[in-house]
Design an enzyme around this catalytic site. Structure first.
Site, PDB file in Angstrom:
ATOM      1  N   TYR A  44     -31.481  38.419   7.719  1.00 50.23           N
ATOM      2  CA  TYR A  44     -31.003  37.440   6.661  1.00 50.23           C
ATOM      3  C   TYR A  44     -32.146  36.303   6.610  1.00 50.23           C
ATOM      4  O   TYR A  44     -32.398  35.954   5.424  1.00 50.23           O
ATOM      5  CB  TYR A  44     -29.603  36.738   7.190  1.00 50.23           C
ATOM      6  CG  TYR A  44     -29.063  35.835   6.384  1.00 50.23           C
ATOM      7  CD1 TYR A  44     -28.228  36.240   5.438  1.00 50.23           C
ATOM      8  CD2 TYR A  44     -29.203  34.518   6.822  1.00 50.23           C
ATOM      9  CE1 TYR A  44     -27.634  35.142   4.517  1.00 50.23           C
ATOM     10  CE2 TYR A  44     -28.632  33.473   5.853  1.00 50.23           C
ATOM     11  CZ  TYR A  44     -27.754  33.880   4.773  1.00 50.23           C
ATOM     12  OH  TYR A  44     -27.135  32.788   4.203  1.00 50.23           O
ATOM     13  N   SER A 104     -31.369  29.219   1.576  1.00 44.51           N
ATOM     14  CA  SER A 104     -30.586  28.749   2.865  1.00 44.51           C
ATOM     15  C   SER A 104     -31.222  27.843   3.819  1.00 44.51           C
ATOM     16  O   SER A 104     -32.677  28.180   3.418  1.00 44.51           O
ATOM     17  CB  SER A 104     -29.905  29.917   3.446  1.00 44.51           C
ATOM     18  OG  SER A 104     -29.451  29.804   4.611  1.00 44.51           O
TER      19      SER A 104
HETATM   20  P1  NAP Z   1     -19.185  34.467   0.779  1.00 41.39           P
HETATM   21  O1  NAP Z   1     -17.842  33.462   0.950  1.00 41.39           O
HETATM   22  O2  NAP Z   1     -19.050  35.463   1.681  1.00 41.39           O
HETATM   23  O3  NAP Z   1     -18.855  34.932  -0.641  1.00 41.39           O
HETATM   24  C1  NAP Z   1     -19.897  36.012  -0.986  1.00 41.39           C
HETATM   25  C2  NAP Z   1     -19.977  36.083  -2.474  1.00 41.39           C
HETATM   26  O4  NAP Z   1     -20.933  37.026  -2.883  1.00 41.39           O
HETATM   27  C3  NAP Z   1     -18.566  36.858  -2.874  1.00 41.39           C
HETATM   28  O5  NAP Z   1     -18.186  36.067  -4.229  1.00 41.39           O
HETATM   29  C4  NAP Z   1     -18.706  38.123  -3.167  1.00 41.39           C
HETATM   30  O6  NAP Z   1     -17.888  39.070  -3.925  1.00 41.39           O
HETATM   31  C5  NAP Z   1     -20.035  38.198  -3.483  1.00 41.39           C
HETATM   32  N1  NAP Z   1     -21.208  39.412  -3.301  1.00 41.39           N
HETATM   33  C6  NAP Z   1     -21.474  40.160  -2.019  1.00 41.39           C
HETATM   34  N2  NAP Z   1     -21.868  41.114  -2.213  1.00 41.39           N
HETATM   35  C7  NAP Z   1     -22.315  41.215  -3.286  1.00 41.39           C
HETATM   36  C8  NAP Z   1     -23.077  42.179  -4.130  1.00 41.39           C
HETATM   37  N3  NAP Z   1     -23.626  43.200  -3.601  1.00 41.39           N
HETATM   38  N4  NAP Z   1     -23.051  42.082  -5.590  1.00 41.39           N
HETATM   39  C9  NAP Z   1     -22.547  40.858  -6.238  1.00 41.39           C
HETATM   40  N5  NAP Z   1     -21.727  40.018  -5.584  1.00 41.39           N
HETATM   41  C10 NAP Z   1     -21.758  40.196  -4.181  1.00 41.39           C
HETATM   42  O7  NAP Z   1     -20.760  33.712   0.846  1.00 41.39           O
HETATM   43  P2  NAP Z   1     -21.083  32.109   0.638  1.00 41.39           P
HETATM   44  O8  NAP Z   1     -20.987  31.524   1.880  1.00 41.39           O
HETATM   45  O9  NAP Z   1     -20.171  31.447  -0.526  1.00 41.39           O
HETATM   46  O10 NAP Z   1     -22.570  32.604   0.304  1.00 41.39           O
HETATM   47  C11 NAP Z   1     -23.065  32.439  -1.064  1.00 41.39           C
HETATM   48  C12 NAP Z   1     -24.532  32.220  -0.883  1.00 41.39           C
HETATM   49  O11 NAP Z   1     -24.712  31.102  -0.223  1.00 41.39           O
HETATM   50  C13 NAP Z   1     -25.111  33.463  -0.141  1.00 41.39           C
HETATM   51  O12 NAP Z   1     -26.217  33.879  -0.667  1.00 41.39           O
HETATM   52  C14 NAP Z   1     -25.422  32.789   1.049  1.00 41.39           C
HETATM   53  O13 NAP Z   1     -26.198  33.406   1.882  1.00 41.39           O
HETATM   54  C15 NAP Z   1     -25.693  31.454   0.583  1.00 41.39           C
HETATM   55  N6  NAP Z   1     -25.620  30.392   1.852  1.00 41.39           N
HETATM   56  C16 NAP Z   1     -24.525  30.284   2.436  1.00 41.39           C
HETATM   57  C17 NAP Z   1     -24.290  29.395   3.654  1.00 41.39           C
HETATM   58  C18 NAP Z   1     -22.821  29.007   4.145  1.00 41.39           C
HETATM   59  O14 NAP Z   1     -23.112  28.287   5.199  1.00 41.39           O
HETATM   60  N7  NAP Z   1     -21.773  29.530   3.819  1.00 41.39           N
HETATM   61  C19 NAP Z   1     -25.397  28.432   3.927  1.00 41.39           C
HETATM   62  C20 NAP Z   1     -26.557  29.000   3.337  1.00 41.39           C
HETATM   63  C21 NAP Z   1     -26.802  29.651   2.140  1.00 41.39           C
HETATM   64  P3  NAP Z   1     -16.602  39.579  -3.403  1.00 41.39           P
HETATM   65  O15 NAP Z   1     -15.705  38.497  -3.440  1.00 41.39           O
HETATM   66  O16 NAP Z   1     -16.119  40.420  -4.547  1.00 41.39           O
HETATM   67  O17 NAP Z   1     -16.730  40.232  -2.159  1.00 41.39           O
END
Ligand code: NAP
Length: 264
Positions: free
Chosen positions: A168, A155
């Site tokens: 985080y 991130s």
């Molecule tokens: P999200 O929409 O909240 O989706 C999270 C995903 O991770 C879901 O598939 C969830 O499964 C799964 N998950 C959560 N806890 C888990 C665990 N303990 N074991 C296995 N799977 C788990 O998040 P996102 O925004 O797509 O983020 C994905 C990644 O990108 C993360 O690492 C986040 O830190 C990073 N990121 C996001 C952003 C942003 O702006 N969104 C920016 C930078 C980095 P379920 O559906 O079953 O709950």
């Protein structure tokens, strides 16, 4: 034979975007999720459909596993091994924000332990186990066969201080070092390790702060004035998956609309 990719947190958001991009390339997919079986099944169906439209026949199988738990990580890899027999790409994507955004003078150990267990310990030990398997695979494969790869989704929080989610930020900063560690360790085996740093991406994770970021983006937070999408991250992973960076490892790909650029 299709290549096989395992994506953690593939049911929703960025992981889903990555899954769709790899489906378009014709990869078979292990789609890990934590609790949302409905979302994972929907993503699996969308992947098969996307692949079909691109002229490929793929398998896309959801697999529930909490990556913070050792026994779940083992079960996830066992699932991949018994169903697909090989692993060409591991994408460490699953991650969580703290349940409560709390100032670092107030934030709890409970939140720290949860966030670090899912965002750092899980990917670290999953990568360790997957790398051992990949090394085995490489040792028994003909030299012309493409080498497996590992992608780590960190991130902009790897280097941006947000004092209301210190845990985080720490987890993401550590993922950057994790990328370098595994890149060095696995280079002799021809296994490339890459970090992707998403910027502000429209997913469930950012839904609660959508209005705040709408305004920041309109005011010029990023040189490219728009939200990022899961597809933006999927494209970056697809580029890596296609062996386009054979002389690079430990590389950081900023997929952030230019957020990382210092401006004056
Ligand atoms: P999200 O929409 O909240 O989706 C999270 C995903 O991770 C879901 O598939 C969830 O499964 C799964 N998950 C959560 N806890 C888990 C665990 N303990 N074991 C296995 N799977 C788990 O998040 P996102 O925004 O797509 O983020 C994905 C990644 O990108 C993360 O690492 C986040 O830190 C990073 N990121 C996001 C952003 C942003 O702006 N969104 C920016 C930078 C980095 P379920 O559906 O079953 O709950």
């Amino acid at each position: 034979m299709n290549r096989v990719a395992l994506i953690t947190g593939a049911s929703r958001g960025i992981g889903r975007g990555i899954a769709l991009a790899l489906a378009r390339l014709g990869h078979d997919l292990v789609l890990n999720y934590a609790g949302r079986a409905d979302a994972a099944a929907e993503t699996a169906g969308a992947c098969r459909e996307t692949a079909r439209a691109a002229g490929h026949q793929i398998r896309a199988e959801p697999c529930q596993a909490d990556i913070s738990r050792a026994e779940d990580r083992q079960r996830l890899l066992d699932f991949a091994r018994s169903n697909f027999g090989r692993l060409d790409l591991l994408v460490n994507n699953a991650g969580v924000a703290p349940s409560l955004r709390a100032d670092i003078l107030e934030a709890t150990e409970e939140s720290f332990d949860r966030v670090l267990a899912i965002n750092l310990k899980g990917p670290y030990f999953l990568t360790q186990a997957a790398a051992r398997w990949m090394i085995e695979q490489v040792q028994s494969a003909p030299p012309e066969q493409p080498r497996p790869k590992i992608v780590i989704i960190s991130s902009i929080s790897a280097y941006t201080a947000s004092v209301n989610r210190g845990d985080y930020c720490l987890s993401k900063a550590a993922l950057s070092m994790m990328t370098r560690l595994f890149a060095v360790r696995l280079a002799d085996h021809g296994i490339g390790v890459y970090e992707i740093r998403p910027g502000v991406i429209a997913t469930d994770m950012t839904a609660a702060v959508r209005e705040k970021y709408d305004k920041l983006i309109a005011d010029g937070l990023t040189p490219i004035r728009r939200w990022g999408t899961p597809e933006d991250i999927g494209r970056a992973v697809a580029a890596i998956a296609q062996d386009l960076f054979p002389f690079s490892t430990g590389e950081v790909f900023n997929v952030d609309g230019g957020f990382h650029l210092h401006r004056l």
